[in-house]
Design a protein around this motif. Structure first.
Motif, PDB file in Angstrom:
ATOM      1  N   GLU A 112      78.414  64.999 -40.586  1.00  0.00           N
ATOM      2  CA  GLU A 112      77.047  64.730 -41.037  1.00  0.00           C
ATOM      3  C   GLU A 112      76.485  63.446 -40.431  1.00  0.00           C
ATOM      4  OE1 GLU A 112      74.650  64.559 -45.276  1.00  0.00           O
ATOM      5  OE2 GLU A 112      76.818  64.265 -45.250  1.00  0.00           O
ATOM      6  N   LYS A 113      77.304  62.440 -40.287  1.00  0.00           N
ATOM      7  CA  LYS A 113      76.844  61.141 -39.786  1.00  0.00           C
ATOM      8  C   LYS A 113      77.159  60.932 -38.299  1.00  0.00           C
ATOM      9  CE  LYS A 113      75.778  59.560 -43.937  1.00  0.00           C
ATOM     10  NZ  LYS A 113      74.697  60.289 -44.485  1.00  0.00           N
ATOM     11  N   LEU A 114      77.858  61.883 -37.713  1.00  0.00           N
ATOM     12  CA  LEU A 114      78.259  61.738 -36.315  1.00  0.00           C
ATOM     13  C   LEU A 114      77.061  61.921 -35.396  1.00  0.00           C
ATOM     14  CD1 LEU A 114      80.749  61.304 -34.530  1.00  0.00           C
ATOM     15  CD2 LEU A 114      81.007  63.766 -34.418  1.00  0.00           C
ATOM     16  N   GLY A 115      76.892  60.994 -34.479  1.00  0.00           N
ATOM     17  CA  GLY A 115      75.858  61.117 -33.463  1.00  0.00           C
ATOM     18  C   GLY A 115      74.485  60.627 -33.864  1.00  0.00           C
ATOM     19  N   ILE A 116      74.342  60.021 -35.043  1.00  0.00           N
ATOM     20  CA  ILE A 116      73.002  59.587 -35.451  1.00  0.00           C
ATOM     21  C   ILE A 116      72.812  58.073 -35.343  1.00  0.00           C
ATOM     22  CG2 ILE A 116      72.610  61.571 -36.940  1.00  0.00           C
ATOM     23  CD1 ILE A 116      73.242  59.817 -39.339  1.00  0.00           C
ATOM     24  N   THR A 117      73.846  57.371 -34.915  1.00  0.00           N
ATOM     25  CA  THR A 117      73.723  55.919 -34.742  1.00  0.00           C
ATOM     26  C   THR A 117      74.036  55.561 -33.292  1.00  0.00           C
ATOM     27  OG1 THR A 117      76.040  55.538 -35.353  1.00  0.00           O
ATOM     28  CG2 THR A 117      74.431  55.502 -37.132  1.00  0.00           C
ATOM     29  N   ASP A 118      74.010  54.260 -33.013  1.00  0.00           N
ATOM     30  CA  ASP A 118      74.358  53.813 -31.668  1.00  0.00           C
ATOM     31  C   ASP A 118      75.877  53.891 -31.478  1.00  0.00           C
ATOM     32  OD1 ASP A 118      75.068  51.781 -33.384  1.00  0.00           O
ATOM     33  OD2 ASP A 118      74.353  50.167 -32.088  1.00  0.00           O
ATOM     34  N   VAL A 119      76.339  53.510 -30.318  1.00  0.00           N
ATOM     35  CA  VAL A 119      77.760  53.631 -29.970  1.00  0.00           C
ATOM     36  C   VAL A 119      78.630  52.845 -30.949  1.00  0.00           C
ATOM     37  CG1 VAL A 119      79.490  53.109 -28.209  1.00  0.00           C
ATOM     38  CG2 VAL A 119      77.312  54.113 -27.541  1.00  0.00           C
ATOM     39  N   GLU A 120      78.269  51.621 -31.240  1.00  0.00           N
ATOM     40  CA  GLU A 120      79.078  50.802 -32.162  1.00  0.00           C
ATOM     41  C   GLU A 120      79.114  51.405 -33.560  1.00  0.00           C
ATOM     42  OE1 GLU A 120      81.227  48.285 -31.613  1.00  0.00           O
ATOM     43  OE2 GLU A 120      80.786  48.764 -29.530  1.00  0.00           O
ATOM     44  N   GLY A 121      77.986  51.926 -34.003  1.00  0.00           N
ATOM     45  CA  GLY A 121      77.938  52.573 -35.312  1.00  0.00           C
ATOM     46  C   GLY A 121      78.833  53.797 -35.368  1.00  0.00           C
ATOM     47  N   GLN A 122      78.839  54.570 -34.297  1.00  0.00           N
ATOM     48  CA  GLN A 122      79.691  55.757 -34.255  1.00  0.00           C
ATOM     49  C   GLN A 122      81.164  55.375 -34.228  1.00  0.00           C
ATOM     50  OE1 GLN A 122      78.502  59.158 -31.804  1.00  0.00           O
ATOM     51  NE2 GLN A 122      76.645  57.986 -31.325  1.00  0.00           N
ATOM     52  N   LEU A 123      81.487  54.320 -33.496  1.00  0.00           N
ATOM     53  CA  LEU A 123      82.885  53.881 -33.441  1.00  0.00           C
ATOM     54  C   LEU A 123      83.360  53.385 -34.805  1.00  0.00           C
ATOM     55  CD1 LEU A 123      82.924  52.095 -29.969  1.00  0.00           C
ATOM     56  CD2 LEU A 123      83.857  54.342 -30.560  1.00  0.00           C
ATOM     57  N   LYS A 124      82.490  52.677 -35.520  1.00  0.00           N
ATOM     58  CA  LYS A 124      82.840  52.234 -36.875  1.00  0.00           C
ATOM     59  C   LYS A 124      82.977  53.432 -37.811  1.00  0.00           C
ATOM     60  CE  LYS A 124      80.903  47.630 -36.512  1.00  0.00           C
ATOM     61  NZ  LYS A 124      79.831  46.712 -36.930  1.00  0.00           N
ATOM     62  N   HIS A 125      82.111  54.411 -37.624  1.00  0.00           N
ATOM     63  CA  HIS A 125      82.181  55.641 -38.416  1.00  0.00           C
ATOM     64  C   HIS A 125      83.517  56.350 -38.181  1.00  0.00           C
ATOM     65  CE1 HIS A 125      80.661  59.275 -40.357  1.00  0.00           C
ATOM     66  NE2 HIS A 125      80.976  59.970 -39.287  1.00  0.00           N
ATOM     67  N   ILE A 126      83.925  56.420 -36.943  1.00  0.00           N
ATOM     68  CA  ILE A 126      85.199  57.061 -36.605  1.00  0.00           C
ATOM     69  C   ILE A 126      86.367  56.282 -37.207  1.00  0.00           C
ATOM     70  CG2 ILE A 126      86.761  57.578 -34.675  1.00  0.00           C
ATOM     71  CD1 ILE A 126      84.219  58.331 -33.055  1.00  0.00           C
ATOM     72  N   GLU A 127      86.325  54.963 -37.137  1.00  0.00           N
ATOM     73  CA  GLU A 127      87.393  54.142 -37.726  1.00  0.00           C
ATOM     74  C   GLU A 127      87.489  54.362 -39.233  1.00  0.00           C
ATOM     75  OE1 GLU A 127      89.875  52.252 -36.440  1.00  0.00           O
ATOM     76  OE2 GLU A 127      89.182  53.129 -34.560  1.00  0.00           O
ATOM     77  N   LEU A 128      86.341  54.444 -39.882  1.00  0.00           N
ATOM     78  CA  LEU A 128      86.330  54.706 -41.327  1.00  0.00           C
ATOM     79  C   LEU A 128      87.015  56.031 -41.629  1.00  0.00           C
ATOM     80  CD1 LEU A 128      85.304  54.252 -44.267  1.00  0.00           C
ATOM     81  CD2 LEU A 128      83.227  55.458 -43.567  1.00  0.00           C
ATOM     82  N   TYR A 129      86.677  57.054 -40.881  1.00  0.00           N
ATOM     83  CA  TYR A 129      87.240  58.376 -41.140  1.00  0.00           C
ATOM     84  C   TYR A 129      88.695  58.491 -40.698  1.00  0.00           C
ATOM     85  CZ  TYR A 129      83.193  60.261 -43.309  1.00  0.00           C
ATOM     86  OH  TYR A 129      82.193  60.507 -44.220  1.00  0.00           O
ATOM     87  N   LYS A 130      89.107  57.666 -39.775  1.00  0.00           N
ATOM     88  CA  LYS A 130      90.547  57.620 -39.453  1.00  0.00           C
ATOM     89  C   LYS A 130      91.329  57.129 -40.661  1.00  0.00           C
ATOM     90  CE  LYS A 130      91.921  55.890 -35.485  1.00  0.00           C
ATOM     91  NZ  LYS A 130      91.950  55.078 -34.254  1.00  0.00           N
ATOM     92  N   GLY A 131      90.817  56.118 -41.329  1.00  0.00           N
ATOM     93  CA  GLY A 131      91.466  55.622 -42.538  1.00  0.00           C
ATOM     94  C   GLY A 131      91.484  56.666 -43.641  1.00  0.00           C
ATOM     95  N   LEU A 132      90.366  57.347 -43.830  1.00  0.00           N
ATOM     96  CA  LEU A 132      90.306  58.401 -44.847  1.00  0.00           C
ATOM     97  C   LEU A 132      91.236  59.563 -44.505  1.00  0.00           C
ATOM     98  CD1 LEU A 132      86.446  58.449 -45.458  1.00  0.00           C
ATOM     99  CD2 LEU A 132      88.202  57.494 -46.962  1.00  0.00           C
ATOM    100  N   ALA A 133      91.273  59.932 -43.233  1.00  0.00           N
ATOM    101  CA  ALA A 133      92.153  61.025 -42.807  1.00  0.00           C
ATOM    102  C   ALA A 133      93.620  60.629 -42.967  1.00  0.00           C
ATOM    103  CB  ALA A 133      91.863  61.418 -41.366  1.00  0.00           C
ATOM    104  N   ASN A 134      93.938  59.371 -42.728  1.00  0.00           N
ATOM    105  CA  ASN A 134      95.314  58.912 -42.942  1.00  0.00           C
ATOM    106  C   ASN A 134      95.709  59.019 -44.408  1.00  0.00           C
ATOM    107  OD1 ASN A 134      96.552  58.245 -40.439  1.00  0.00           O
ATOM    108  ND2 ASN A 134      95.161  56.506 -40.256  1.00  0.00           N
ATOM    109  N   ALA A 135      94.767  58.765 -45.315  1.00  0.00           N
ATOM    110  CA  ALA A 135      95.049  58.940 -46.742  1.00  0.00           C
ATOM    111  C   ALA A 135      95.329  60.413 -47.058  1.00  0.00           C
ATOM    112  CB  ALA A 135      93.886  58.426 -47.573  1.00  0.00           C
ATOM    113  N   HIS A 136      94.557  61.311 -46.444  1.00  0.00           N
ATOM    114  CA  HIS A 136      94.793  62.753 -46.635  1.00  0.00           C
ATOM    115  C   HIS A 136      96.140  63.153 -46.027  1.00  0.00           C
ATOM    116  CE1 HIS A 136      90.813  64.381 -48.086  1.00  0.00           C
ATOM    117  NE2 HIS A 136      90.542  63.106 -47.862  1.00  0.00           N
ATOM    118  N   LEU A 137      96.483  62.535 -44.910  1.00  0.00           N
ATOM    119  CA  LEU A 137      97.765  62.829 -44.271  1.00  0.00           C
ATOM    120  C   LEU A 137      98.920  62.386 -45.170  1.00  0.00           C
ATOM    121  CD1 LEU A 137      99.272  63.837 -41.745  1.00  0.00           C
ATOM    122  CD2 LEU A 137      99.081  61.514 -40.834  1.00  0.00           C
TER     123      LEU A 137
END
Length: 167
Positions: A112-137
């Motif tokens: 939902e939030k992918l691709g709607i911000t600048d490069v830095e915003g997307q990278l921070k978004h990805i880092e956030l979801y890496k942490g969330l995905a690690n919790a699911h893992l």
């Protein structure tokens, strides 16, 4: 002759319930593998966003990891906005991986939030979801520890108990 048929039926019953237990345990491993694939996808996506000037759909099409290929294959079947395509693609591929509702929500909210911000915003978004995905893992690994052996043995013992009742 009647006893032989009963014994064969009992053996088939025990085999079937044992197989069901193994299949149920296998679903736990599929979920873990899927989340691992998603984490690899996130790393690859972050690298491609950082160093590529391509559009997001082109970056997805070039993805070489399993999750990226699966999401892009499903993504191409639909029309509409990026998020609508992403949501439909997640629904398509999640059926085969025994994902929980929370896992599907994680994937959908990521898209939902992918691709709607600048490069830095997307990278921070990805880092956030890496942490969330690690919790699911971690959750999936704990489930494997707690339930995998249980499903396998319960399948065998339920079949054995039913076979004893039949005999």
């Amino acid at each position: 002759m009647y006893l032989v048929i009963k014994i064969i039926g009992c053996i088939l019953l025990v085999s079937a319930t044992t197989l069901m237990g193994f299949k149920k345990a296998q679903r736990l491993y599929k979920r873990r593998d899927f989340i691992n694939d998603f984490l690899v996808f996130l790393d690859t996506l972050a690298t491609n966003i950082r160093y590529s000037t391509d559009e997001l759909s082109i970056i997805l099409s070039k993805s070489e990891d399993r999750f990226g290929k699966a999401i892009y294959g499903a993504y191409e079947k639909y029309d509409g906005t990026f998020f609508k395509k992403w949501k439909n693609a997640v629904a398509d591929i999640s059926d085969g991986y025994a994902l929980k509702h929370e896992d599907k929500q994680l994937l959908c909210s990521f898209g939902e939030k992918l691709g709607i911000t600048d490069v830095e915003g997307q990278l921070k978004h990805i880092e956030l979801y890496k942490g969330l995905a690690n919790a699911h893992l971690d959750d999936s690994k704990n489930e494997i520890k707690q339930k995998s052996r249980l499903y396998k043995t319960m399948g065998f013992f339920v079949g054995t108990a039913a076979a004893l009742v039949i005999i």
